[in-house]
Design an enzyme around this catalytic site. Structure first.
Site, PDB file in Angstrom:
ATOM      1  N   TYR A 139     -67.681 -30.536  75.104  1.00 54.87           N
ATOM      2  CA  TYR A 139     -68.744 -29.530  74.884  1.00 54.87           C
ATOM      3  C   TYR A 139     -70.072 -30.063  75.418  1.00 54.87           C
ATOM      4  O   TYR A 139     -70.778 -29.382  76.169  1.00 54.87           O
ATOM      5  CB  TYR A 139     -68.838 -29.232  73.380  1.00 54.87           C
ATOM      6  CG  TYR A 139     -69.717 -28.062  73.010  1.00 54.87           C
ATOM      7  CD1 TYR A 139     -69.249 -26.757  73.087  1.00 54.87           C
ATOM      8  CD2 TYR A 139     -71.019 -28.263  72.551  1.00 54.87           C
ATOM      9  CE1 TYR A 139     -70.051 -25.677  72.716  1.00 54.87           C
ATOM     10  CE2 TYR A 139     -71.824 -27.188  72.177  1.00 54.87           C
ATOM     11  CZ  TYR A 139     -71.337 -25.903  72.263  1.00 54.87           C
ATOM     12  OH  TYR A 139     -72.132 -24.839  71.895  1.00 54.87           O
TER      13      TYR A 139
ATOM     14  N   SER B 112     -76.989 -25.191  75.046  1.00 58.06           N
ATOM     15  CA  SER B 112     -77.002 -25.626  73.648  1.00 58.06           C
ATOM     16  C   SER B 112     -78.001 -26.776  73.570  1.00 58.06           C
ATOM     17  O   SER B 112     -78.367 -27.357  74.597  1.00 58.06           O
ATOM     18  CB  SER B 112     -75.598 -26.113  73.284  1.00 58.06           C
ATOM     19  OG  SER B 112     -75.618 -26.891  72.110  1.00 58.06           O
TER      20      SER B 112
HETATM   21  P1  NAD Z   1     -68.275 -16.733  68.816  1.00 61.99           P
HETATM   22  O1  NAD Z   1     -66.992 -17.437  68.552  1.00 61.99           O
HETATM   23  O2  NAD Z   1     -68.892 -15.911  67.732  1.00 61.99           O
HETATM   24  O3  NAD Z   1     -68.128 -15.800  70.092  1.00 61.99           O
HETATM   25  C1  NAD Z   1     -67.555 -16.251  71.290  1.00 61.99           C
HETATM   26  C2  NAD Z   1     -66.947 -15.082  72.041  1.00 61.99           C
HETATM   27  O4  NAD Z   1     -66.435 -15.592  73.280  1.00 61.99           O
HETATM   28  C3  NAD Z   1     -65.774 -14.423  71.306  1.00 61.99           C
HETATM   29  O5  NAD Z   1     -65.937 -13.016  71.304  1.00 61.99           O
HETATM   30  C4  NAD Z   1     -64.560 -14.828  72.127  1.00 61.99           C
HETATM   31  O6  NAD Z   1     -63.512 -13.849  72.138  1.00 61.99           O
HETATM   32  C5  NAD Z   1     -65.171 -15.005  73.507  1.00 61.99           C
HETATM   33  N1  NAD Z   1     -64.375 -15.866  74.380  1.00 61.99           N
HETATM   34  C6  NAD Z   1     -63.799 -17.058  74.067  1.00 61.99           C
HETATM   35  N2  NAD Z   1     -63.113 -17.528  75.117  1.00 61.99           N
HETATM   36  C7  NAD Z   1     -63.277 -16.630  76.123  1.00 61.99           C
HETATM   37  C8  NAD Z   1     -62.824 -16.548  77.450  1.00 61.99           C
HETATM   38  N3  NAD Z   1     -62.019 -17.502  77.975  1.00 61.99           N
HETATM   39  N4  NAD Z   1     -63.185 -15.488  78.206  1.00 61.99           N
HETATM   40  C9  NAD Z   1     -63.970 -14.504  77.676  1.00 61.99           C
HETATM   41  N5  NAD Z   1     -64.417 -14.511  76.418  1.00 61.99           N
HETATM   42  C10 NAD Z   1     -64.073 -15.566  75.644  1.00 61.99           C
HETATM   43  O7  NAD Z   1     -69.265 -17.884  69.309  1.00 61.99           O
HETATM   44  P2  NAD Z   1     -70.869 -17.974  69.436  1.00 61.99           P
HETATM   45  O8  NAD Z   1     -71.334 -18.943  68.430  1.00 61.99           O
HETATM   46  O9  NAD Z   1     -71.480 -16.630  69.514  1.00 61.99           O
HETATM   47  O10 NAD Z   1     -70.982 -18.703  70.850  1.00 61.99           O
HETATM   48  C11 NAD Z   1     -71.414 -18.070  72.037  1.00 61.99           C
HETATM   49  C12 NAD Z   1     -71.973 -19.109  72.978  1.00 61.99           C
HETATM   50  O11 NAD Z   1     -73.103 -19.739  72.360  1.00 61.99           O
HETATM   51  C13 NAD Z   1     -71.001 -20.248  73.341  1.00 61.99           C
HETATM   52  O12 NAD Z   1     -71.144 -20.569  74.713  1.00 61.99           O
HETATM   53  C14 NAD Z   1     -71.475 -21.394  72.479  1.00 61.99           C
HETATM   54  O13 NAD Z   1     -71.159 -22.648  73.024  1.00 61.99           O
HETATM   55  C15 NAD Z   1     -72.974 -21.136  72.481  1.00 61.99           C
HETATM   56  N6  NAD Z   1     -73.696 -21.777  71.398  1.00 61.99           N
HETATM   57  C16 NAD Z   1     -73.395 -21.480  70.102  1.00 61.99           C
HETATM   58  C17 NAD Z   1     -74.109 -22.111  69.097  1.00 61.99           C
HETATM   59  C18 NAD Z   1     -73.827 -21.831  67.655  1.00 61.99           C
HETATM   60  O14 NAD Z   1     -74.334 -22.590  66.817  1.00 61.99           O
HETATM   61  N7  NAD Z   1     -73.097 -20.800  67.295  1.00 61.99           N
HETATM   62  C19 NAD Z   1     -75.120 -23.047  69.406  1.00 61.99           C
HETATM   63  C20 NAD Z   1     -75.390 -23.318  70.743  1.00 61.99           C
HETATM   64  C21 NAD Z   1     -74.674 -22.674  71.728  1.00 61.99           C
END
Ligand code: NAD
Length: 261
Positions: free
Chosen positions: A156, A143
């Protein structure tokens, strides 16, 4: 165009958001994708969508914090497809709170999903890659918070910084058998993870939801725009398809200029 023909790609957290789009883009590029997620029903739905679009996908139930489930899930991927070539360690959640209000249980939960999950999935995939010596790619979903801090996000920010260390270590250890390790560092992307934070942050900071978007999330971007799942998936495709160890141990920030390295 970057291609992944025949490559077996495990994507954790691929039932939703960024991970789901990466799985779709990998499948369109010829990859065989393993949709590993806590939510098996949602993982099955994503795999079905990919297969209906002509791709090859397998859904696997996996809580990335559970050693037995990770071992079992990667073994299922290898049993089904014969190998693992690409891991995207993407599963993640967000819990926002002031440090003085953070429970120890929430702190440990955050570190377990982001760091223990990355370690366990990396170890199992590397064991396969080391045996086969056909090379591969490990991609961590970092991130902007791998490089910068924000209020209310102590675990985080800590975990996302930690992924840089893991990626650099994997880059050194696994180069001998042709495996690259890199981190993608997105800015804010409109997924369920971010949509949940907007009202939470508004409440914590005592401002409106629109102010959270404009004055907190997008304040330092060059154009006031969200990063998209396509932006992140295209970078993930490039990193997965890159052919040499020239690009390893790095982090790529994809954030509309919010953070410039
Ligand atoms: P999201 O909530 O849309 O998807 C996350 C997925 O992870 C879900 O399908 C959930 O069921 C799964 N998950 C959660 N806990 C789990 C576990 N213990 N084991 C297996 N699966 C699990 O979120 P997203 O925004 O797509 O985030 C995905 C990644 O991207 C994360 O690591 C997040 O930190 C990172 N990220 C997101 C953003 C953002 O702005 N959305 C920015 C930077 C980084």
């Amino acid at each position: 165009m970057n291609r992944l023909d025949g490559k077996v790609c495990v994507v954790t957290g691929a039932a939703s958001g960024i991970g789901k789009r990466i799985a779709e883009v990998y499948a369109q590029a010829g990859g065989k994708v393993v949709i590993a997620d806590l939510k098996l029903d949602a993982a099955e739905a994503t795999a079905t969508e990919i297969r209906n679009a002509g791709g090859d996908a397998l859904a696997v139930a996996m809580d990335v914090t559970d050693e037995a489930q990770v071992v079992d899930g990667i073994a299922k991927a290898v049993a089904h497809y014969g190998q693992v070539d690409v891991l995207v360690s993407n599963a993640g959640i967000q819990i926002v709170n002031k440090i003085t209000d953070f429970s120890y249980a929430d702190w440990k939960k955050m570190l377990a999903i982001h760091l223990d999950g990355a370690f366990l999935t990396t170890r199992e995939c590397l064991r396969d890659m080391e045996t086969r010596k056909t090379g591969g790619a490990i991609i961590y979903m970092g991130s902007v918070h791998s490089h910068a801090a924000s209020k209310l996000k102590a675990p985080y920010v800590t975990a996302k910084h930690g992924l840089l260390g893991l990626a650099r270590t994997v880059a050194k250890e696994a180069a001998a058998y042709g495996v690259r390790a890199n981190v993608i560092c997105p800015g804010f992307v409109r997924t369920p993870l971010v949509d949940k934070q907007i009202p939470e942050q508004a409440k914590e900071l005592g401002i409106s939801e629109d102010e959270v978007i404009q004055n907190v999330m997008l304040k330092d971007t060059v154009d006031g725009e969200f990063t998209t799942v396509d932006d992140v998936a295209n970078v993930a495709l490039m990193l997965a398809a890159f052919e040499t160890n020239a690009l390893t141990g790095q982090s790529l920030v994809v954030s509309h200029g919010w953070y410039m390295q």
